[in-house]
Motif scaffolding. Sequence first.
Motif, PDB file in Angstrom:
ATOM      1  N   VAL A  30       4.894  42.676  31.446  1.00  0.00           N
ATOM      2  CA  VAL A  30       4.110  41.435  32.143  1.00  0.00           C
ATOM      3  C   VAL A  30       3.507  41.889  33.431  1.00  0.00           C
ATOM      4  O   VAL A  30       2.216  41.502  33.699  1.00  0.00           O
ATOM      5  N   LEU A  31       4.100  42.758  34.042  1.00  0.00           N
ATOM      6  CA  LEU A  31       3.275  43.297  35.301  1.00  0.00           C
ATOM      7  C   LEU A  31       1.960  44.195  35.202  1.00  0.00           C
ATOM      8  O   LEU A  31       0.990  44.135  35.841  1.00  0.00           O
ATOM      9  N   ASN A  32       2.211  45.267  34.191  1.00  0.00           N
ATOM     10  CA  ASN A  32       1.315  46.181  34.036  1.00  0.00           C
ATOM     11  C   ASN A  32       1.350  46.626  32.408  1.00  0.00           C
ATOM     12  O   ASN A  32       1.879  47.453  31.911  1.00  0.00           O
ATOM     13  N   PRO A  33       0.549  45.659  31.533  1.00  0.00           N
ATOM     14  CA  PRO A  33       0.495  46.027  30.132  1.00  0.00           C
ATOM     15  C   PRO A  33      -0.055  47.071  29.887  1.00  0.00           C
ATOM     16  O   PRO A  33       0.583  48.058  28.740  1.00  0.00           O
ATOM     17  N   ALA A  34      -1.023  47.913  30.253  1.00  0.00           N
ATOM     18  CA  ALA A  34      -1.635  48.991  29.671  1.00  0.00           C
ATOM     19  C   ALA A  34      -0.761  50.208  29.849  1.00  0.00           C
ATOM     20  O   ALA A  34      -0.466  50.962  28.990  1.00  0.00           O
ATOM     21  N   VAL A  35       0.173  50.343  30.869  1.00  0.00           N
ATOM     22  CA  VAL A  35       1.031  51.203  30.984  1.00  0.00           C
ATOM     23  C   VAL A  35       2.412  51.303  30.344  1.00  0.00           C
ATOM     24  O   VAL A  35       2.835  52.235  29.611  1.00  0.00           O
ATOM     25  N   ASN A  36       3.039  50.177  29.859  1.00  0.00           N
ATOM     26  CA  ASN A  36       4.057  49.915  29.216  1.00  0.00           C
ATOM     27  C   ASN A  36       3.909  49.431  27.981  1.00  0.00           C
ATOM     28  O   ASN A  36       4.746  49.012  26.985  1.00  0.00           O
ATOM     29  N   GLN A  37       2.545  49.738  27.321  1.00  0.00           N
ATOM     30  CA  GLN A  37       2.393  48.987  25.955  1.00  0.00           C
ATOM     31  C   GLN A  37       3.247  49.813  24.797  1.00  0.00           C
ATOM     32  O   GLN A  37       3.879  49.244  23.918  1.00  0.00           O
ATOM     33  N   ALA A  38       3.141  51.203  24.821  1.00  0.00           N
ATOM     34  CA  ALA A  38       4.084  51.887  23.881  1.00  0.00           C
ATOM     35  C   ALA A  38       5.512  51.737  23.780  1.00  0.00           C
ATOM     36  O   ALA A  38       5.922  51.617  22.657  1.00  0.00           O
ATOM     37  N   LYS A  39       6.053  51.497  24.884  1.00  0.00           N
ATOM     38  CA  LYS A  39       7.686  51.403  25.229  1.00  0.00           C
ATOM     39  C   LYS A  39       7.940  49.781  24.562  1.00  0.00           C
ATOM     40  O   LYS A  39       8.821  49.678  23.895  1.00  0.00           O
ATOM     41  N   TYR A  40       6.846  48.876  25.041  1.00  0.00           N
ATOM     42  CA  TYR A  40       7.088  47.410  24.605  1.00  0.00           C
ATOM     43  C   TYR A  40       7.040  47.271  23.114  1.00  0.00           C
ATOM     44  O   TYR A  40       7.950  46.561  22.491  1.00  0.00           O
ATOM     45  N   ASN A  41       5.816  48.031  22.357  1.00  0.00           N
ATOM     46  CA  ASN A  41       6.035  47.868  21.081  1.00  0.00           C
ATOM     47  C   ASN A  41       7.100  48.592  20.302  1.00  0.00           C
ATOM     48  O   ASN A  41       7.481  48.041  19.430  1.00  0.00           O
ATOM     49  N   ALA A  42       7.612  49.454  20.759  1.00  0.00           N
ATOM     50  CA  ALA A  42       8.726  50.454  20.136  1.00  0.00           C
ATOM     51  C   ALA A  42       9.815  49.538  20.106  1.00  0.00           C
ATOM     52  O   ALA A  42      10.478  49.284  19.032  1.00  0.00           O
ATOM     53  N   ILE A  43      10.252  49.109  21.339  1.00  0.00           N
ATOM     54  CA  ILE A  43      11.722  48.154  21.357  1.00  0.00           C
ATOM     55  C   ILE A  43      11.384  46.939  20.831  1.00  0.00           C
ATOM     56  O   ILE A  43      12.006  46.287  20.236  1.00  0.00           O
ATOM     57  N   GLY A  44      10.349  46.352  21.340  1.00  0.00           N
ATOM     58  CA  GLY A  44       9.797  44.986  20.693  1.00  0.00           C
ATOM     59  C   GLY A  44      10.077  44.891  19.067  1.00  0.00           C
ATOM     60  O   GLY A  44      10.317  43.968  18.639  1.00  0.00           O
ATOM     61  N   SER A  45       9.555  45.895  18.347  1.00  0.00           N
ATOM     62  CA  SER A  45       9.719  45.888  17.009  1.00  0.00           C
ATOM     63  C   SER A  45      11.040  45.856  16.525  1.00  0.00           C
ATOM     64  O   SER A  45      11.342  45.078  15.466  1.00  0.00           O
ATOM     65  N   GLU A  46      11.937  46.618  17.012  1.00  0.00           N
ATOM     66  CA  GLU A  46      13.262  46.398  16.611  1.00  0.00           C
ATOM     67  C   GLU A  46      13.757  45.122  17.037  1.00  0.00           C
ATOM     68  O   GLU A  46      14.597  44.452  16.208  1.00  0.00           O
ATOM     69  N   VAL A  47      13.539  44.321  18.306  1.00  0.00           N
ATOM     70  CA  VAL A  47      13.965  43.228  18.660  1.00  0.00           C
ATOM     71  C   VAL A  47      13.434  42.157  17.573  1.00  0.00           C
ATOM     72  O   VAL A  47      13.954  41.024  17.134  1.00  0.00           O
ATOM     73  N   MET A  48      12.118  42.094  17.335  1.00  0.00           N
ATOM     74  CA  MET A  48      11.550  41.468  16.092  1.00  0.00           C
ATOM     75  C   MET A  48      12.305  41.527  14.810  1.00  0.00           C
ATOM     76  O   MET A  48      12.512  40.409  14.088  1.00  0.00           O
ATOM     77  N   ASP A  49      12.484  42.657  14.451  1.00  0.00           N
ATOM     78  CA  ASP A  49      13.475  42.714  13.261  1.00  0.00           C
ATOM     79  C   ASP A  49      14.714  42.068  13.409  1.00  0.00           C
ATOM     80  O   ASP A  49      14.813  41.411  12.302  1.00  0.00           O
ATOM     81  N   VAL A  50      15.508  42.153  14.256  1.00  0.00           N
ATOM     82  CA  VAL A  50      16.597  41.448  14.447  1.00  0.00           C
ATOM     83  C   VAL A  50      16.431  39.830  14.665  1.00  0.00           C
ATOM     84  O   VAL A  50      17.162  39.282  13.734  1.00  0.00           O
ATOM     85  N   ILE A  51      15.493  39.267  15.093  1.00  0.00           N
ATOM     86  CA  ILE A  51      15.219  38.038  15.198  1.00  0.00           C
ATOM     87  C   ILE A  51      14.627  37.541  13.761  1.00  0.00           C
ATOM     88  O   ILE A  51      15.103  36.687  13.510  1.00  0.00           O
ATOM     89  N   ARG A  52      13.898  38.253  12.864  1.00  0.00           N
ATOM     90  CA  ARG A  52      13.591  37.868  11.527  1.00  0.00           C
ATOM     91  C   ARG A  52      14.847  38.120  10.848  1.00  0.00           C
ATOM     92  O   ARG A  52      15.058  36.906  10.021  1.00  0.00           O
ATOM     93  N   ASP A  53      15.754  38.764  10.923  1.00  0.00           N
ATOM     94  CA  ASP A  53      17.063  38.906  10.260  1.00  0.00           C
ATOM     95  C   ASP A  53      17.643  37.635  10.564  1.00  0.00           C
ATOM     96  O   ASP A  53      18.281  36.826   9.395  1.00  0.00           O
ATOM     97  N   TYR A  54      17.947  37.025  11.513  1.00  0.00           N
ATOM     98  CA  TYR A  54      18.664  35.913  11.876  1.00  0.00           C
ATOM     99  C   TYR A  54      18.053  34.741  11.480  1.00  0.00           C
ATOM    100  O   TYR A  54      18.535  33.626  10.953  1.00  0.00           O
ATOM    101  N   GLU A  55      16.700  34.521  11.551  1.00  0.00           N
ATOM    102  CA  GLU A  55      15.861  33.539  11.015  1.00  0.00           C
ATOM    103  C   GLU A  55      15.751  33.381   9.787  1.00  0.00           C
ATOM    104  O   GLU A  55      15.985  32.157   9.175  1.00  0.00           O
ATOM    105  N   ARG A  56      15.909  34.463   8.980  1.00  0.00           N
ATOM    106  CA  ARG A  56      16.144  34.390   7.391  1.00  0.00           C
ATOM    107  C   ARG A  56      17.505  33.912   7.150  1.00  0.00           C
ATOM    108  O   ARG A  56      17.682  33.061   6.131  1.00  0.00           O
ATOM    109  N   ARG A  57      18.574  34.376   7.760  1.00  0.00           N
ATOM    110  CA  ARG A  57      19.912  33.770   7.603  1.00  0.00           C
ATOM    111  C   ARG A  57      19.954  32.305   7.790  1.00  0.00           C
ATOM    112  O   ARG A  57      20.521  31.689   6.977  1.00  0.00           O
TER     113      ARG A  57
END
Length: 70
Positions: A30-57
Amino acid sequence: MSKYRQFVNLMLEENRELFDEFTPIHDAYVLNPAVNQAKYNAIGSEVMDVIRDYERRLCAKMGAGQYSKF
């Protein structure tokens, strides 16, 4: 407690480490998107997978309820 709140609480309890790891990365992004984009996308994709799994359930049982409600 409503069904979706139970699922959210269950998701947060079972995946506490992942969400705790994601929180500081999200805050840094949130403070600096350009610098943290790669980490955010990597961990964020795992988080989204978990959220989608529970949403599907949760949504898999939607048609089985009375009047198709939770």
